[in-house]
Enzyme design. Structure first.
Site, short mmCIF file in Angstrom:
data_model
loop_
_atom_site.label_atom_id
_atom_site.label_comp_id
_atom_site.label_asym_id
_atom_site.label_seq_id
_atom_site.Cartn_x
_atom_site.Cartn_y
_atom_site.Cartn_z
N ARG A 151 -4.98 10.35 4.63
CA ARG A 151 -3.95 11.48 5.13
C ARG A 151 -3.12 11.48 3.88
NH1 ARG A 151 -3.23 13.92 9.36
NH2 ARG A 151 -0.83 14.08 8.85
N LYS A 201 0.88 -1.05 0.03
CA LYS A 201 -0.10 -0.02 -0.05
C LYS A 201 0.77 1.39 0.06
CE LYS A 201 -1.84 1.46 3.92
NZ LYS A 201 -1.53 2.80 4.47
N ASP A 222 4.32 0.51 12.18
CA ASP A 222 3.35 -0.06 11.88
C ASP A 222 3.03 -1.40 12.35
OD1 ASP A 222 2.60 2.22 10.45
OD2 ASP A 222 3.37 1.75 8.35
N ARG A 265 -8.55 -0.76 4.59
CA ARG A 265 -7.67 0.31 3.98
C ARG A 265 -6.37 -0.30 3.58
NH1 ARG A 265 -6.53 4.83 7.61
NH2 ARG A 265 -5.20 5.15 5.90
N ARG A 271 -0.07 14.14 13.57
CA ARG A 271 0.44 14.06 12.25
C ARG A 271 0.36 15.23 11.58
NH1 ARG A 271 -1.61 8.41 9.76
NH2 ARG A 271 0.40 8.86 8.55
N CYS A 322 -5.49 12.28 13.54
CA CYS A 322 -6.01 10.90 13.32
C CYS A 322 -5.92 10.05 14.71
CB CYS A 322 -5.56 10.16 11.92
SG CYS A 322 -3.97 9.44 12.43
N1 EPU Z 1 6.09 14.74 11.17
C1 EPU Z 1 5.93 15.93 11.76
N2 EPU Z 1 5.82 16.89 10.71
C2 EPU Z 1 5.77 16.67 9.45
C3 EPU Z 1 5.85 14.98 9.08
C4 EPU Z 1 5.73 14.13 10.28
O1 EPU Z 1 5.96 16.45 12.80
O2 EPU Z 1 5.58 17.38 8.52
C5 EPU Z 1 5.99 13.69 12.55
C6 EPU Z 1 4.83 12.87 12.33
O3 EPU Z 1 3.97 13.20 13.43
C7 EPU Z 1 5.58 11.41 13.09
C8 EPU Z 1 6.92 11.32 12.41
O4 EPU Z 1 6.97 12.71 11.91
O5 EPU Z 1 5.76 11.74 14.55
C9 EPU Z 1 7.13 10.47 11.45
O6 EPU Z 1 5.88 10.76 10.44
P1 EPU Z 1 6.11 10.20 8.78
O7 EPU Z 1 5.90 11.59 8.24
O8 EPU Z 1 7.04 9.63 8.62
O9 EPU Z 1 4.70 9.23 8.69
P2 EPU Z 1 3.66 9.41 7.33
O10 EPU Z 1 4.54 9.73 6.24
O11 EPU Z 1 2.59 10.18 7.50
C10 EPU Z 1 4.06 6.74 6.61
C11 EPU Z 1 3.30 5.74 6.30
C12 EPU Z 1 2.61 5.25 7.91
C13 EPU Z 1 3.69 5.10 8.69
C14 EPU Z 1 4.50 6.12 8.88
C15 EPU Z 1 6.05 5.89 9.76
C16 EPU Z 1 2.53 6.16 4.15
C17 EPU Z 1 1.15 6.58 3.42
N3 EPU Z 1 2.09 6.07 5.73
O12 EPU Z 1 3.18 8.04 7.17
O13 EPU Z 1 1.69 4.20 7.67
O14 EPU Z 1 3.10 4.60 9.90
O15 EPU Z 1 5.13 6.58 7.64
O16 EPU Z 1 6.61 4.77 9.27
O17 EPU Z 1 3.40 5.90 3.66
C18 EPU Z 1 -0.04 2.78 8.00
O18 EPU Z 1 0.30 2.13 6.92
O19 EPU Z 1 -0.62 2.12 8.80
C19 EPU Z 1 0.65 3.95 8.36
C20 EPU Z 1 -0.03 5.00 9.16
#
Ligand code: EPU
Length: 416
Positions: free
Chosen positions: A91, A22, A303, A395, A120, A115
């Site tokens: 998201r 995904k 995850d 999802r 996030r 969420c």
């Molecule tokens: N963060 C910030 N500011 C930002 C971006 C991130 O503070 O601008 C923080 C987040 O709040 C979190 C940390 O940085 O504490 C890491 O978040 P990240 O941005 O890496 O998460 P994401 O990109 O939103 C992806 C996956 C998630 C997975 C996370 C961590 C996708 C579509 N989603 O999310 O997947 O948990 O990386 O590995 O790739 C899932 O599949 O169930 C899922 C939640």
């Protein structure tokens, strides 16, 4: 709304084919916005999040055909607006921000809210785009970004962010000059996106390390690409083998993406062997308690935190699970307690004291991975577990109840 009814206690046995990832498919679909032509993506999992991003692409004027093989024709992009109705359900819709801005010079994307796993924010995505020359305003719940031509620059991410790195890598592909991403995310999904972008003609080096260099190009072209296997789906079935003391062979998985998890599961006592790229996982007790700390890749994935916690609920002794990525990601704890688990949460740490048995009860899923952990608990709990709000599971897990039934589980989907 559907729910799953699970009659626990069966040892799972057999083979399960792991679906496409995904979190690799979503950015790759968004990346098609960069190309003026028709890209073919294979091994697309049938999931609710994929349906959502397809709807979003269609809203932007992109033509999308097919199901497990998608033909995505972005010859014309007619809109630059990602509406709240779609972003609120997923998201990862934020992934269209970078490519839209690079292609159209403007983007209007609903700001994702909080969420079930925490607040996030997307501030790091926005800060990086601003440093590339974009003007960014927040207007009535929307991110409004504009820039005729993004320019390459040095971007330092305060935190390792997966979709942040992906968004900026896509934007930088069509920027003028060179962008260097420091403290970039090293997740395999980031590497996969980079390799697809390179096939499209992008100049990217260093993906998979924490410094990624992107030299902007004027155009990229459509490609054919097969999505890598889902490491989190694979991990979930590995835990299913352990928790049911079963014997499951995972087909179509990438073992190198699973190192941190394999290490932990072996420490607990699962027997894991690799043959011809397939993984056989045998759960033979006694298991040993252990501590788990989630970290960015190559550390233990957040995850998989909920799923391994479910396994640790049934392992004698105390285990400590520390969540460092999404500090509030413990919504499954209350539900696991309803099944008889002994877990105490202090801040971002859960102290899990192993119990002999879990007992079936109605439980409610709150997010994707929490749902998976409740299904795993149901597979082993004595009696019937009813997991409601299964739409969370849909999802990110392709036909989970079908795959589990084929492994021998007594599980059914019913309408609530
Ligand atoms: N963060 C910030 N500011 C930002 C971006 C991130 O503070 O601008 C923080 C987040 O709040 C979190 C940390 O940085 O504490 C890491 O978040 P990240 O941005 O890496 O998460 P994401 O990109 O939103 C992806 C996956 C998630 C997975 C996370 C961590 C996708 C579509 N989603 O999310 O997947 O948990 O990386 O590995 O790739 C899932 O599949 O169930 C899922 C939640």
């Amino acid at each position: 709304m559907d729910k799953l009814i699970i009659n626990g206690g069966t040892r799972l046995k057999g083979e399960v084919k792991i679906s496409g990832a995904k979190n690799a498919a979503l950015p790759l679909i968004a990346a098609c916005l960069l190309t003026e032509g028709c890209t073919t993506l294979s091994n697309i999992p049938t999931l609710r999040d994929i349906i959502t991003i397809i709807k979003l692409m269609e809203k932007l004027g992109v033509e999308v055909k097919g199901k497990d093989i998608l033909k995505i024709d972005a010859s014309q992009v007619r809109s630059y607006r990602a509406p709240y109705e779609l972003v609120k359900t997923m998201r990862a819709s934020i992934l269209v921000l970078g490519p839209l801005l690079a292609r159209m010079g403007r983007a209007k994307v609903s700001l994702p809210g909080g969420c079930a796993i925490g607040p996030r924010p997307v501030n790091l995505h926005l800060k990086a785009l601003e440093s590339m020359g974009a003007t960014i305003k927040l207007e009535r719940g929307y991110i409004v970004a504009e820039c005729k031509k993004l320019r390459g620059t040095r971007v330092y991410f305060d935190l390792s962010t997966v979709t942040g790195t992906e968004n900026i890598m896509m934007a930088a592909t069509l920027a003028q000059g060179t962008t260097v991403l420091e403290n970039a995310a090293k997740e395999p999904e980031v590497e996969e996106l980079a390799s697809a972008l390179k096939k499209m003609g992008a100049h990217i080096e260093g993906a998979g390390t924490d410094v990624i260099t992107i030299e902007g190009v004027a155009h990229v072209h459509p490609i054919e690409h097969t999505i890598m296997p889902d490491r989190i789906e694979a991990g979930t079935y590995m835990v299913a083998a352990g928790i049911t003391q079963g014997d499951i062979t995972l087909l179509n998985c990438n073992v190198t993406h699973l190192n941190a998890l394999i290490e932990k599961l072996e420490e607990i006592g699962l027997k894991i062997t690799e043959k011809n790229g397939n993984l056989r996982v045998v759960g033979t007790t006694p298991f040993k308690s252990t501590d788990v700390k989630t970290l960015p890749y190559p550390g233990f994935p957040t995850d998989m935190q909920a799923q391994i916690m479910t396994l640790l609920c049934l392992v004698e002794g105390s285990s400590i699970v520390t969540e460092t990525i999404f500090k509030d990601r413990f919504m499954h704890v209350g539900e696991l307690r309803r099944l008889g688990a002994d877990i105490r949460v202090e801040g971002n740490t859960a102290i899990v004291n192993g119990v002999k048995k879990l007992y079936g009860a109605p439980v409610m899923a709150t997010d994707l991975r929490a749902s998976a952990s409740l299904v795993l608990a149901g597979l082993v709990a004595e009696g019937v577990t009813e997991v409601s709000r299964v739409y969370h599971l849909d999802r990110g897990y392709e036909r989970m109840e079908v795959k589990l039934s084929q492994l021998g589980a007594d599980i059914q989907r019913v309408k609530e």
